[in-house]
Design an enzyme around this catalytic site. Structure first.
Site, PDB file in Angstrom:
ATOM      1  N   ALA A 249      41.170 118.453 -26.114  1.00  0.00           N
ATOM      2  CA  ALA A 249      41.317 119.478 -25.081  1.00  0.00           C
ATOM      3  C   ALA A 249      42.434 120.496 -25.303  1.00  0.00           C
ATOM      4  O   ALA A 249      42.342 121.613 -24.811  1.00  0.00           O
ATOM      5  CB  ALA A 249      41.519 118.803 -23.730  1.00  0.00           C
TER       6      ALA A 249
ATOM      7  N   CYS B 160      35.642 126.484 -34.805  1.00  0.00           N
ATOM      8  CA  CYS B 160      35.887 127.912 -35.043  1.00  0.00           C
ATOM      9  C   CYS B 160      35.949 128.136 -36.556  1.00  0.00           C
ATOM     10  O   CYS B 160      36.882 128.750 -37.060  1.00  0.00           O
ATOM     11  CB  CYS B 160      37.141 128.390 -34.334  1.00  0.00           C
ATOM     12  SG  CYS B 160      38.617 127.424 -34.662  1.00  0.00           S
TER      13      CYS B 160
END
Lengths: 162, 308
Positions: B113, B233
């Site tokens: 997270a 990413c």
């Protein structure tokens, strides 16, 4: 006030006999509706802090969470103190001991954690010195400590916290 | 600053409009912010930002999110930011929570997270109800999650420090799980140009081992019928489709890939083959984003459903 170690159970709901006077205090001080405060779950974060969470929240068990919800009430002093996070959470509902920053100059002073004078027109129902909820344009941004030594020129000590 | 783009050459065959891709990497990323609808409406936020001298235009695909047109003053230094009226987040990283579609009162796990941007997005999408468990193995990065949660007033988030690969099943099952894994971050080079210097095939292969373990654990703690979003990413297929392909082989009866539709946002399909490896054909339903397609960073998302 704070929890006695033998009373304390981390992340368990605050016992009703301890919670009730604390919520009464928030109700008296800021005129926050009791039924609003009672909608939420108040958990024991540490000996000096209550955290606020959603009543249906099911926190994980293992390992113990580092945080649940937001820190809401500090119990370490003589009187409980609403946190910045809780002031932002409940602040729009408060109608007492609220300071509305009148202009950008006051806002800048507040954000700079300065001490600065206000007029009584900026203070909504501020009948006693002490912790106030601070708003700008009606939007709560944190807390401050209001001094009422001079009735014409209240002084706000910013307690702004990012 | 000159980018070390040599490493990216190995993607020439899979990235459309190669020259446009390379050209886009030379430009800094636009700032994007989204409305904390627990506190304010998007219209009210736009008015406040305008008074602060910040012009914004709405993102066409994400309600309540805006691209900043003027960078002075920085939105993150305004009173409205400190009041928790909005949050700043890279546009492309809004994708996984948006596609995960969390609902009020559900139980959601964000397995990796920190720094908490996607956790916050999920918590707000749930209307501050139910349970969001924000887990990260790095104790030092968890402070950033706390700061976001406190500023935005998120009372439905619990923060946990544990290794996601061994996330305890004693914490129950979850309706949806986000696995935004640690990756080689090639897609963030517009924000952090130095990131490409550390990238290599070996680096991606090493990361992929941990990524697979994280995704496997996510599948295990997701309830039957629940949804898992896997994201990175990076452009590296070794960290993207090949990880998802392996988990599909581990759970052949339990998992299916959900097709992704995203109006007003340009993306490319996932790969079904890479350097001689044939992959699951349904991986074409996953999503690859390249910087020149929407003026963002690079990203990859796969949506999986755990069958009943």
């Amino acid at each position: 006030m704070k929890f006695r170690p033998e009373q304390f159970q981390r992340w368990q709901p605050c016992p009703p006999d301890i919670l009730a006077p604390l919520l009464q205090y928030l109700h008296r001080r800021f005129d926050l509706p009791l039924d609003l405060l009672q909608q939420y779950q108040w958990l024991q974060q540490n000996l000096k802090t209550l955290a606020l969470t959603h009543p249906a929240h099911q926190p994980p068990q293992k390992p113990e969470p580092m945080a649940i919800g937001i820190p809401a009430l500090k119990l370490g002093g003589k009187i409980p103190k609403i946190t910045s996070a809780a002031a932002r959470f409940f602040g729009t509902a408060a109608t007492k001991h609220v300071v509305e920053l009148p202009d950008r100059s006051a806002l800048q002073s507040y954000l700079a954690v300065a001490r600065f004078p206000l007029s009584m027109d900026d203070c909504i129902q501020c009948t006693e010195a002490g912790v106030v909820i601070v708003r700008y344009r009606g939007i709560p941004i944190g807390t401050g400590f209001l001094k009422l030594d001079s009735p014409d020129t209240p002084i706000l000590q910013s307690q702004f916290s990012k | 600053m000159e980018l070390a783009t040599e490493h990216l050459e190995r993607y020439r065959a899979i990235i459309p409009e190669w020259e446009a891709f390379l050209e886009s990497l030379q430009h800094p990323l636009p700032t994007v912010l989204w409305t904390n609808t627990l506190r304010i409406t998007p219209e009210e936020l736009v008015a406040i930002l305008r008074e602060e001298g910040i012009a914004v235009t709405p993102l066409p695909w994400y309600p309540g999110a805006f691209r900043v047109q003027s960078e002075h003053p920085s939105p993150g230094t305004t009173w409205a930011y400190f009041a928790g009226l909005f949050h700043i987040q890279e546009e492309v990283s809004l994708l996984p929570p948006y596609l995960l579609q969390p609902k009020p009162n559900e139980r959601i796990l964000d397995l990796c997270a920190a720094p908490g941007n996607k956790t916050a997005q999920i918590a707000v999408m749930m209307g501050n109800t139910g349970t969001v468990v924000a887990n990260d193995h790095n104790r030092h990065r968890v402070g950033a999650i706390r700061a976001v949660v406190d500023r935005l007033g998120l009372i439905n988030v619990s923060i946990l420090v544990s290794d996601g690969t061994s996330f305890s099943p004693r914490n129950g099952t979850f309706d949806r799980v986000l696995v935004d894994v640690p990756c080689s971050c090639e897609g963030t080079s517009r924000k952090t140009p130095t990131v490409l210097a550390q990238c290599s095939l070996h680096f991606s292969q090493r990361l992929a081992k941990r990524q697979l373990l994280l995704l496997k654990r996510a599948v295990e703690v997701c309830r039957p019928g629940g949804i898992i979003a896997y994201s990175t990413c990076t452009y590296a297929p070794e960290e993207n489709e090949m990880v998802v392909d392996q988990v599909l082989q581990l759970f052949p009866e339990q998992l299916e890939i959900l097709p992704i539709t995203l109006p007003n946002f340009t993306f490319s399909p996932g790969l079904t083959a890479w350097q001689g490896h044939e992959l699951n054909r349904n991986l074409r339903h996953t999503l690859r984003v390249y910087p020149h397609q929407n003026d963002t960073g690079g990203f990859y998302v796969a949506l999986l459903r755990k069958r009943q």
